[in-house]
Design a protein around this motif. Structure first.
Motif, mmCIF file in Angstrom:
data_model
loop_
_atom_site.group_PDB
_atom_site.id
_atom_site.type_symbol
_atom_site.label_atom_id
_atom_site.label_comp_id
_atom_site.label_asym_id
_atom_site.label_seq_id
_atom_site.Cartn_x
_atom_site.Cartn_y
_atom_site.Cartn_z
ATOM 1 N N ASP A 153 0.988 -1.091 -0.059
ATOM 2 C CA ASP A 153 0.080 -0.111 0.075
ATOM 3 C C ASP A 153 0.875 1.183 -0.024
ATOM 4 N N VAL A 154 1.381 1.421 -1.134
ATOM 5 C CA VAL A 154 2.306 2.721 -1.168
ATOM 6 C C VAL A 154 1.329 3.886 -1.326
ATOM 7 N N LYS A 155 1.780 4.816 -0.350
ATOM 8 C CA LYS A 155 1.041 6.070 -0.210
ATOM 9 C C LYS A 155 1.786 7.415 -0.800
ATOM 10 N N VAL A 156 3.175 7.587 -0.877
ATOM 11 C CA VAL A 156 3.706 8.653 -1.568
ATOM 12 C C VAL A 156 4.844 8.089 -2.651
ATOM 13 N N THR A 157 4.461 8.377 -3.625
ATOM 14 C CA THR A 157 5.279 7.862 -4.784
ATOM 15 C C THR A 157 6.007 8.850 -5.535
ATOM 16 N N GLN A 158 7.325 8.746 -5.817
ATOM 17 C CA GLN A 158 8.176 9.475 -6.476
ATOM 18 C C GLN A 158 8.542 8.885 -7.896
ATOM 19 N N SER A 159 8.466 9.771 -8.771
ATOM 20 C CA SER A 159 8.499 9.440 -10.338
ATOM 21 C C SER A 159 9.395 8.531 -10.658
ATOM 22 N N SER A 160 10.804 8.676 -10.064
ATOM 23 C CA SER A 160 12.105 7.973 -10.447
ATOM 24 C C SER A 160 12.549 7.617 -9.155
ATOM 25 N N ARG A 161 13.161 6.258 -9.312
ATOM 26 C CA ARG A 161 14.187 5.932 -8.011
ATOM 27 C C ARG A 161 15.567 6.545 -8.322
ATOM 28 N N TYR A 162 16.123 6.330 -9.782
ATOM 29 C CA TYR A 162 17.157 7.018 -10.203
ATOM 30 C C TYR A 162 17.322 7.700 -11.404
ATOM 31 N N LEU A 163 17.900 8.854 -11.408
ATOM 32 C CA LEU A 163 17.982 9.708 -12.608
ATOM 33 C C LEU A 163 19.104 10.052 -12.918
ATOM 34 N N VAL A 164 19.561 10.283 -14.354
ATOM 35 C CA VAL A 164 20.878 10.990 -14.767
ATOM 36 C C VAL A 164 20.534 11.988 -15.568
ATOM 37 N N LYS A 165 20.793 13.115 -15.336
ATOM 38 C CA LYS A 165 20.503 14.422 -16.337
ATOM 39 C C LYS A 165 21.913 15.021 -16.856
ATOM 40 N N ARG A 166 21.835 15.822 -17.790
ATOM 41 C CA ARG A 166 23.125 16.721 -17.953
ATOM 42 C C ARG A 166 22.976 18.158 -17.609
ATOM 43 N N THR A 167 24.182 18.649 -17.183
ATOM 44 C CA THR A 167 24.348 20.033 -16.971
ATOM 45 C C THR A 167 23.447 21.209 -17.996
ATOM 46 N N GLY A 168 22.507 21.767 -17.336
ATOM 47 C CA GLY A 168 21.810 22.643 -18.290
ATOM 48 C C GLY A 168 20.176 22.185 -18.178
ATOM 49 N N GLU A 169 20.158 21.147 -18.242
ATOM 50 C CA GLU A 169 18.958 20.400 -18.528
ATOM 51 C C GLU A 169 17.812 21.016 -17.317
ATOM 52 N N LYS A 170 16.488 20.949 -17.901
ATOM 53 C CA LYS A 170 15.393 21.310 -16.999
ATOM 54 C C LYS A 170 14.832 19.939 -16.612
ATOM 55 N N VAL A 171 14.981 19.835 -15.141
ATOM 56 C CA VAL A 171 14.516 18.695 -14.532
ATOM 57 C C VAL A 171 13.216 18.712 -13.849
ATOM 58 N N PHE A 172 12.550 17.779 -14.012
ATOM 59 C CA PHE A 172 11.081 17.706 -13.220
ATOM 60 C C PHE A 172 11.094 16.459 -12.270
ATOM 61 N N LEU A 173 10.914 16.650 -11.016
ATOM 62 C CA LEU A 173 10.695 15.625 -9.990
ATOM 63 C C LEU A 173 9.398 15.562 -9.513
ATOM 64 N N GLU A 174 8.649 14.279 -9.746
ATOM 65 C CA GLU A 174 7.151 14.438 -9.437
ATOM 66 C C GLU A 174 7.073 13.610 -8.202
ATOM 67 N N CYS A 175 5.954 14.004 -7.607
ATOM 68 C CA CYS A 175 5.629 13.251 -6.219
ATOM 69 C C CYS A 175 4.349 13.212 -6.228
ATOM 70 N N VAL A 176 3.531 12.001 -5.899
ATOM 71 C CA VAL A 176 2.138 11.860 -5.644
ATOM 72 C C VAL A 176 1.806 11.504 -4.234
ATOM 73 N N GLN A 177 0.678 11.706 -3.728
ATOM 74 C CA GLN A 177 0.479 11.013 -2.735
ATOM 75 C C GLN A 177 -1.328 10.755 -2.598
ATOM 76 N N ASP A 178 -1.620 9.869 -2.037
ATOM 77 C CA ASP A 178 -3.067 9.357 -1.957
ATOM 78 C C ASP A 178 -3.700 9.526 -0.994
ATOM 79 N N MET A 179 -3.340 10.365 0.126
ATOM 80 C CA MET A 179 -4.045 10.369 1.267
ATOM 81 C C MET A 179 -4.519 11.590 1.451
ATOM 82 N N ASP A 180 -4.901 12.259 0.412
ATOM 83 C CA ASP A 180 -5.475 13.663 0.657
ATOM 84 C C ASP A 180 -4.871 14.349 1.612
ATOM 85 N N HIS A 181 -3.541 14.554 1.616
ATOM 86 C CA HIS A 181 -2.766 15.459 2.766
ATOM 87 C C HIS A 181 -2.806 17.021 2.255
ATOM 88 N N GLU A 182 -2.802 17.862 3.088
ATOM 89 C CA GLU A 182 -2.736 19.249 2.721
ATOM 90 C C GLU A 182 -1.323 19.534 2.403
#
Lengths: 115, 112
Positions: free
Chosen positions: A1-30
């Motif tokens: 029963d995963v409650k907080v999910t981050q989109s990636s476990r490992y990520l490799v990006k290049r200098t200067g790139e725009k990076v998005f880290l996503e987080c989703v929770q299913d507990m209706d937290h404020e």
């Protein structure tokens, strides 16, 4: 029963790139939070949000921005990634009930490497 | 600063011994929380103690809170190798829209 999910476990990006880290929770937290963790420095708060479209800077917001368009999703954005942003990033969420901030739930973390 | 400061930074004990770690903070609080982090993972909530409580138990965990000294302690009794982890405290102020901040933690190593 995963409650907080981050989109990636490992990520490799290049200098200067725009990076998005996503987080989703299913507990209706404020509250939702983004941290980075580096050896010897503990967890440092980057940004947090206590409601949709609301955000506040944490202790180290420079070089980062966030977005919270929906209650369940909190995104961390690195506008132009740099090597000093190589780190473990942790997302968390918590509720505010009966005038008290309750326990926080954490995602599994994203280890970001900027090359 | 709202964050707590854990002490000691590192602690090494033998399996079966008790482990005590301390937390000091500077602001008035609504509650204080303790978390555990296993290597490379997210934090897991262990226990929450409210400002009007002095002691709380959960299994092998015992937490005390002294608001006059702005300090808390976490005691793990009869430690096991699986208790090897980093432990963090989080003092929480009252009201909404609060930051949740952590210090550098106590690294506990339980040896067989």
């Amino acid at each position: 029963d995963v409650k907080v999910t981050q989109s990636s476990r490992y990520l490799v990006k290049r200098t200067g790139e725009k990076v998005f880290l996503e987080c989703v929770q299913d507990m209706d937290h404020e509250n939702m939070f983004w941290y980075r963790q580096d050896p010897g420095l503990g967890l440092r708060l980057i940004y947090f949000s206590y409601d949709v479209k609301m955000k506040e800077k944490g202790d180290i917001p420079e070089g980062y921005s966030v977005s919270r368009e929906k209650k369940e999703r909190f995104s961390l954005i690195l506008e132009s990634a740099s090597t000093n942003q190589t780190s473990m990033y942790l997302c968390a969420s918590s509720s505010f009930r009966q005038q008290m901030n309750t326990e926080a739930f954490f995602g599994q973390g994203t280890r970001l490497t900027v090359v | 600063s709202q964050q707590g400061e854990e002490d000691p930074q590192a602690l090494s004990i033998q399996e079966g011994e008790n482990a005590t770690m301390n937390c000091s903070y500077k602001t008035s609080i609504n509650n204080l929380q303790w978390y555990r982090q296993n290597s490379g993972r997210g934090l897991v909530h262990l226990i929450l103690i409210r400002s009007n409580e002095r002691e709380k138990h959960s299994g092998r965990l015992r937490v005390t809170l002294d608001t006059s000294k702005k300090s808390s302690s976490l005691l793990i009794t009869a430690s096991r190798a699986a208790d090897t982890a980093s432990y963090f405290c989080a003092p929480i102020r009252g009201g909404g829209g609060n930051k949740l901040t952590f210090g550098t933690g106590t690294q506990l190593k339980v040896e067989l």
